[in-house]
Design a protein around this motif. Structure first.
Motif, PDB file in Angstrom:
ATOM      1  N   THR A   1       5.326   1.448  -9.302  1.00  0.00           N
ATOM      2  CA  THR A   1       5.387   0.047  -9.708  1.00  0.00           C
ATOM      3  C   THR A   1       4.912  -0.840  -8.562  1.00  0.00           C
ATOM      4  OG1 THR A   1       7.246   0.481 -11.197  1.00  0.00           O
ATOM      5  CG2 THR A   1       6.888  -1.806 -10.523  1.00  0.00           C
ATOM      6  N   TRP A   2       3.980  -1.726  -8.867  1.00  0.00           N
ATOM      7  CA  TRP A   2       3.437  -2.651  -7.870  1.00  0.00           C
ATOM      8  C   TRP A   2       3.845  -4.069  -8.239  1.00  0.00           C
ATOM      9  CZ3 TRP A   2       0.393  -1.373  -3.561  1.00  0.00           C
ATOM     10  CH2 TRP A   2       0.109   0.000  -3.431  1.00  0.00           C
ATOM     11  N   LEU A   3       4.338  -4.814  -7.244  1.00  0.00           N
ATOM     12  CA  LEU A   3       4.844  -6.167  -7.450  1.00  0.00           C
ATOM     13  C   LEU A   3       3.882  -7.183  -6.858  1.00  0.00           C
ATOM     14  CD1 LEU A   3       8.541  -5.524  -6.303  1.00  0.00           C
ATOM     15  CD2 LEU A   3       7.550  -5.190  -8.583  1.00  0.00           C
ATOM     16  N   LEU A   4       3.718  -8.299  -7.549  1.00  0.00           N
ATOM     17  CA  LEU A   4       2.913  -9.395  -7.020  1.00  0.00           C
ATOM     18  C   LEU A   4       3.625  -9.984  -5.809  1.00  0.00           C
ATOM     19  CD1 LEU A   4       0.415 -11.241  -7.427  1.00  0.00           C
ATOM     20  CD2 LEU A   4       1.870 -12.706  -8.843  1.00  0.00           C
ATOM     21  N   GLU A   5       2.965 -10.008  -4.655  1.00  0.00           N
ATOM     22  CA  GLU A   5       3.631 -10.413  -3.420  1.00  0.00           C
ATOM     23  C   GLU A   5       4.184 -11.832  -3.500  1.00  0.00           C
ATOM     24  OE1 GLU A   5       2.533  -9.683   1.174  1.00  0.00           O
ATOM     25  OE2 GLU A   5       1.259 -11.162   0.196  1.00  0.00           O
ATOM     26  N   SER A   6       3.477 -12.728  -4.183  1.00  0.00           N
ATOM     27  CA  SER A   6       3.916 -14.122  -4.262  1.00  0.00           C
ATOM     28  C   SER A   6       4.933 -14.366  -5.366  1.00  0.00           C
ATOM     29  CB  SER A   6       2.703 -15.035  -4.483  1.00  0.00           C
ATOM     30  OG  SER A   6       2.033 -14.686  -5.689  1.00  0.00           O
ATOM     31  N   ASP A   7       5.147 -13.371  -6.219  1.00  0.00           N
ATOM     32  CA  ASP A   7       6.114 -13.496  -7.317  1.00  0.00           C
ATOM     33  C   ASP A   7       6.582 -12.098  -7.688  1.00  0.00           C
ATOM     34  OD1 ASP A   7       7.633 -13.987  -9.537  1.00  0.00           O
ATOM     35  OD2 ASP A   7       5.978 -14.700 -10.795  1.00  0.00           O
ATOM     36  N   LEU A   8       7.656 -11.644  -7.070  1.00  0.00           N
ATOM     37  CA  LEU A   8       8.089 -10.259  -7.210  1.00  0.00           C
ATOM     38  C   LEU A   8       8.613  -9.924  -8.603  1.00  0.00           C
ATOM     39  CD1 LEU A   8       9.819  -9.710  -3.742  1.00  0.00           C
ATOM     40  CD2 LEU A   8       7.490  -9.127  -4.449  1.00  0.00           C
ATOM     41  N   THR A   9       8.704 -10.930  -9.475  1.00  0.00           N
ATOM     42  CA  THR A   9       9.101 -10.639 -10.853  1.00  0.00           C
ATOM     43  C   THR A   9       7.921 -10.156 -11.691  1.00  0.00           C
ATOM     44  OG1 THR A   9       8.715 -12.924 -11.585  1.00  0.00           O
ATOM     45  CG2 THR A   9      10.915 -12.392 -10.729  1.00  0.00           C
ATOM     46  N   THR A  10       6.700 -10.332 -11.164  1.00  0.00           N
ATOM     47  CA  THR A  10       5.501  -9.855 -11.862  1.00  0.00           C
ATOM     48  C   THR A  10       5.183  -8.453 -11.369  1.00  0.00           C
ATOM     49  OG1 THR A  10       4.619 -12.102 -12.061  1.00  0.00           O
ATOM     50  CG2 THR A  10       3.056 -10.283 -12.282  1.00  0.00           C
ATOM     51  N   LYS A  11       5.102  -7.499 -12.288  1.00  0.00           N
ATOM     52  CA  LYS A  11       4.908  -6.115 -11.864  1.00  0.00           C
ATOM     53  C   LYS A  11       3.995  -5.369 -12.828  1.00  0.00           C
ATOM     54  CE  LYS A  11       9.265  -4.736 -14.086  1.00  0.00           C
ATOM     55  NZ  LYS A  11      10.604  -4.144 -13.855  1.00  0.00           N
ATOM     56  N   ILE A  12       3.386  -4.301 -12.310  1.00  0.00           N
ATOM     57  CA  ILE A  12       2.547  -3.412 -13.105  1.00  0.00           C
ATOM     58  C   ILE A  12       2.828  -1.988 -12.659  1.00  0.00           C
ATOM     59  CG2 ILE A  12       0.672  -5.057 -13.535  1.00  0.00           C
ATOM     60  CD1 ILE A  12      -0.842  -3.778 -11.225  1.00  0.00           C
ATOM     61  N   VAL A  13       2.528  -1.028 -13.517  1.00  0.00           N
ATOM     62  CA  VAL A  13       2.706   0.384 -13.181  1.00  0.00           C
ATOM     63  C   VAL A  13       1.331   1.044 -13.173  1.00  0.00           C
ATOM     64  CG1 VAL A  13       3.760   2.574 -13.833  1.00  0.00           C
ATOM     65  CG2 VAL A  13       5.012   0.429 -14.197  1.00  0.00           C
ATOM     66  N   LEU A  14       0.993   1.689 -12.048  1.00  0.00           N
ATOM     67  CA  LEU A  14      -0.307   2.339 -11.903  1.00  0.00           C
ATOM     68  C   LEU A  14      -0.138   3.765 -11.413  1.00  0.00           C
ATOM     69  CD1 LEU A  14      -2.401  -0.463 -10.123  1.00  0.00           C
ATOM     70  CD2 LEU A  14      -2.415   0.117 -12.550  1.00  0.00           C
ATOM     71  N   GLN A  15      -1.096   4.601 -11.777  1.00  0.00           N
ATOM     72  CA  GLN A  15      -1.161   5.946 -11.236  1.00  0.00           C
ATOM     73  C   GLN A  15      -2.016   5.938  -9.968  1.00  0.00           C
ATOM     74  OE1 GLN A  15       0.599   8.504 -12.631  1.00  0.00           O
ATOM     75  NE2 GLN A  15       1.379   6.913 -14.029  1.00  0.00           N
ATOM     76  N   LYS A  16      -1.801   6.901  -9.099  1.00  0.00           N
ATOM     77  CA  LYS A  16      -2.585   7.001  -7.875  1.00  0.00           C
ATOM     78  C   LYS A  16      -4.078   7.011  -8.201  1.00  0.00           C
ATOM     79  CE  LYS A  16      -3.326   9.917  -3.798  1.00  0.00           C
ATOM     80  NZ  LYS A  16      -2.904  11.144  -3.069  1.00  0.00           N
ATOM     81  N   GLY A  17      -4.841   6.155  -7.508  1.00  0.00           N
ATOM     82  CA  GLY A  17      -6.285   6.081  -7.717  1.00  0.00           C
ATOM     83  C   GLY A  17      -6.719   4.969  -8.647  1.00  0.00           C
ATOM     84  N   GLU A  18      -5.792   4.439  -9.467  1.00  0.00           N
ATOM     85  CA  GLU A  18      -6.147   3.305 -10.317  1.00  0.00           C
ATOM     86  C   GLU A  18      -6.274   2.041  -9.464  1.00  0.00           C
ATOM     87  OE1 GLU A  18      -4.488   4.111 -14.737  1.00  0.00           O
ATOM     88  OE2 GLU A  18      -2.943   3.557 -13.284  1.00  0.00           O
ATOM     89  N   ARG A  19      -7.030   1.083  -9.969  1.00  0.00           N
ATOM     90  CA  ARG A  19      -7.312  -0.116  -9.170  1.00  0.00           C
ATOM     91  C   ARG A  19      -6.392  -1.270  -9.547  1.00  0.00           C
ATOM     92  NH1 ARG A  19     -11.469   0.346  -5.866  1.00  0.00           N
ATOM     93  NH2 ARG A  19     -12.925   2.073  -6.199  1.00  0.00           N
ATOM     94  N   LEU A  20      -5.989  -2.003  -8.523  1.00  0.00           N
ATOM     95  CA  LEU A  20      -5.133  -3.165  -8.741  1.00  0.00           C
ATOM     96  C   LEU A  20      -5.940  -4.301  -9.364  1.00  0.00           C
ATOM     97  CD1 LEU A  20      -3.233  -2.957  -5.382  1.00  0.00           C
ATOM     98  CD2 LEU A  20      -2.145  -2.887  -7.631  1.00  0.00           C
ATOM     99  N   PRO A  21      -5.360  -4.992 -10.344  1.00  0.00           N
ATOM    100  CA  PRO A  21      -6.110  -6.028 -11.062  1.00  0.00           C
ATOM    101  C   PRO A  21      -6.063  -7.387 -10.359  1.00  0.00           C
ATOM    102  CG  PRO A  21      -3.944  -5.816 -12.025  1.00  0.00           C
ATOM    103  CD  PRO A  21      -4.019  -4.776 -10.924  1.00  0.00           C
ATOM    104  N   LEU A  22      -6.891  -8.299 -10.846  1.00  0.00           N
ATOM    105  CA  LEU A  22      -6.760  -9.706 -10.483  1.00  0.00           C
ATOM    106  C   LEU A  22      -5.505 -10.261 -11.154  1.00  0.00           C
ATOM    107  CD1 LEU A  22     -10.446 -10.893 -11.091  1.00  0.00           C
ATOM    108  CD2 LEU A  22      -9.432 -10.191  -8.918  1.00  0.00           C
TER     109      LEU A  22
END
Length: 364
Positions: free
Chosen positions: A327-348
């Motif tokens: 799970t990756w959290l938006l640094e400026s808003d830790l309530t915003t999160k996404i789940v990625l597998q290793k190697g996938e790219r982080l979105p805008l």
């Protein structure tokens, strides 16, 4: 000419070598080349930011060898490089000059400082608190990659600091060997042979940026004789006197430096314009640039250095392939999160590049 020959002892390029020199001068002065350099500059700046952030997080701000003030100067260099690329992409060739328009010269100052500093550190002349300088190995790697890419293009293109220096591209055994190792297309474009010729002599102002070739011409008359008649205009067939060069509009035409057996000689010359550089003024990039290949750095960066791995914190920026799944959290808003597998790219996020932080539920 079908082989390298000596005319009055001067080594001259072959017909094929003339085509190669013309092609690589176009390549090194292209917006494609300098956009590529900008990406290496950005990778170095990103790595520097990550180093400074980690040093601050660890409480090493007073001990690290890469400080926040260093990062600020690198960002200024990056901004000059970016401005140079933007202006070049609009057709402004003044960015190559050594004056107030010389964005690339200003971008090179911090790079030159750190390249020299790295050498002094490696030779033991200067010291650095490496254990308290996060990502020092990555900092050196991204710096070296940028420096090598920069040197490949700048050496033949950027206007030198001292205007009495001879033309940068010199035909000699070194250049001959370099041409053998450079990537060229199977079919090289022909060297232009304009019918409407433009000439400029050493120390006269060059009217256009572009590729010029030194030719043999009658000596310039003294000032008294020129009151009665102008200098004779060179007539074909033209006898070349050395390697063509990329010269800068508005600057004085340089002397030529050429090789004769056992020594190098500087001399005044007459330059003939082969190709006026009016690329990008129409907003288009020539199709030829799609095939451009470069030789430096010798190895591409092993990873995306916009990613920083700390002992407890992992962060990365939009567009980066994540080194760890979870799970990756938006640094400026830790309530915003996404789940990625290793190697996938982080979105805008909302159309902007942002920084993401890995939560604790990481997956290897």
């Amino acid at each position: 000419m079908n082989q390298s020959i000596a005319s009055n002892g001067i080594l001259l390029p072959t017909d094929v070598e003339r085509q190669q020199i013309f092609y690589f001068l176009q390549r090194l002065s292209s917006v494609t080349a300098w956009r590529r350099i900008f990406e290496y500059y950005k990778a170095w700046a990103d790595c520097t930011e990550n180093s400074v952030r980690e040093a601050d997080r660890q409480g090493w701000a007073d001990r690290t060898g890469v400080t926040e003030s260093d990062y600020v100067l690198i960002l200024k260099g990056l901004a000059h490089c970016e401005e140079g690329v933007v202006r070049l992409g609009k057709g402004d060739k003044r960015v190559f000059k050594f004056d107030a328009n010389g964005e690339f010269e200003m971008a090179s100052r911090t790079l030159s400082h750190w390249a020299s500093m790295k050498t002094r550190i490696e030779e033991g002349e200067n010291g650095i608190d490496e254990p308290h300088t996060p990502l020092w190995a990555e900092f050196k790697t991204t710096l070296t990659a940028l420096h090598d890419a920069w040197e490949e293009c700048s050496y033949q293109i950027l206007e030198p600091r001292y205007l009495d220096e001879p033309a940068l591209t010199i035909y000699n055994s070194w250049l001959r060997d370099e041409l053998k190792s450079m990537p060229f297309p199977a079919v090289l474009p022909a060297v232009p042979d304009p019918l409407d010729n433009t000439f400029v002599r050493t120390n006269e102002y060059t009217p256009f940026s572009g590729i010029w070739e030194p030719i043999e011409a009658a000596p310039k008359k003294n000032s008294l004789l020129r009151l009665f008649s102008a200098d004779p205009k060179p007539q074909p067939p033209f006898k070349i006197m050395g390697a063509m060069n990329y010269l800068h509009g508005g600057s004085r035409a340089p002397q030529i430096k050429f090789s004769v057996p056992g020594e190098s000689i500087r001399s005044d010359t007459t330059w003939r314009l082969l190709w006026r550089d009016d690329r990008y003024t129409d907003g288009r990039i020539p199709e030829q640039e799609q095939s451009y290949r470069f030789t430096e750095p010798r190895t591409e960066l092993a990873q995306n250095y916009s990613i920083a791995l700390a002992k407890e914190t992992v962060w990365a920026e939009s567009g980066s392939a994540v080194p760890v799944g979870g799970t990756w959290l938006l640094e400026s808003d830790l309530t915003t999160k996404i789940v990625l597998q290793k190697g996938e790219r982080l979105p805008l996020y909302q159309g902007r590049e942002v920084r993401w932080v890995l939560a604790e539920d990481r997956v290897a």
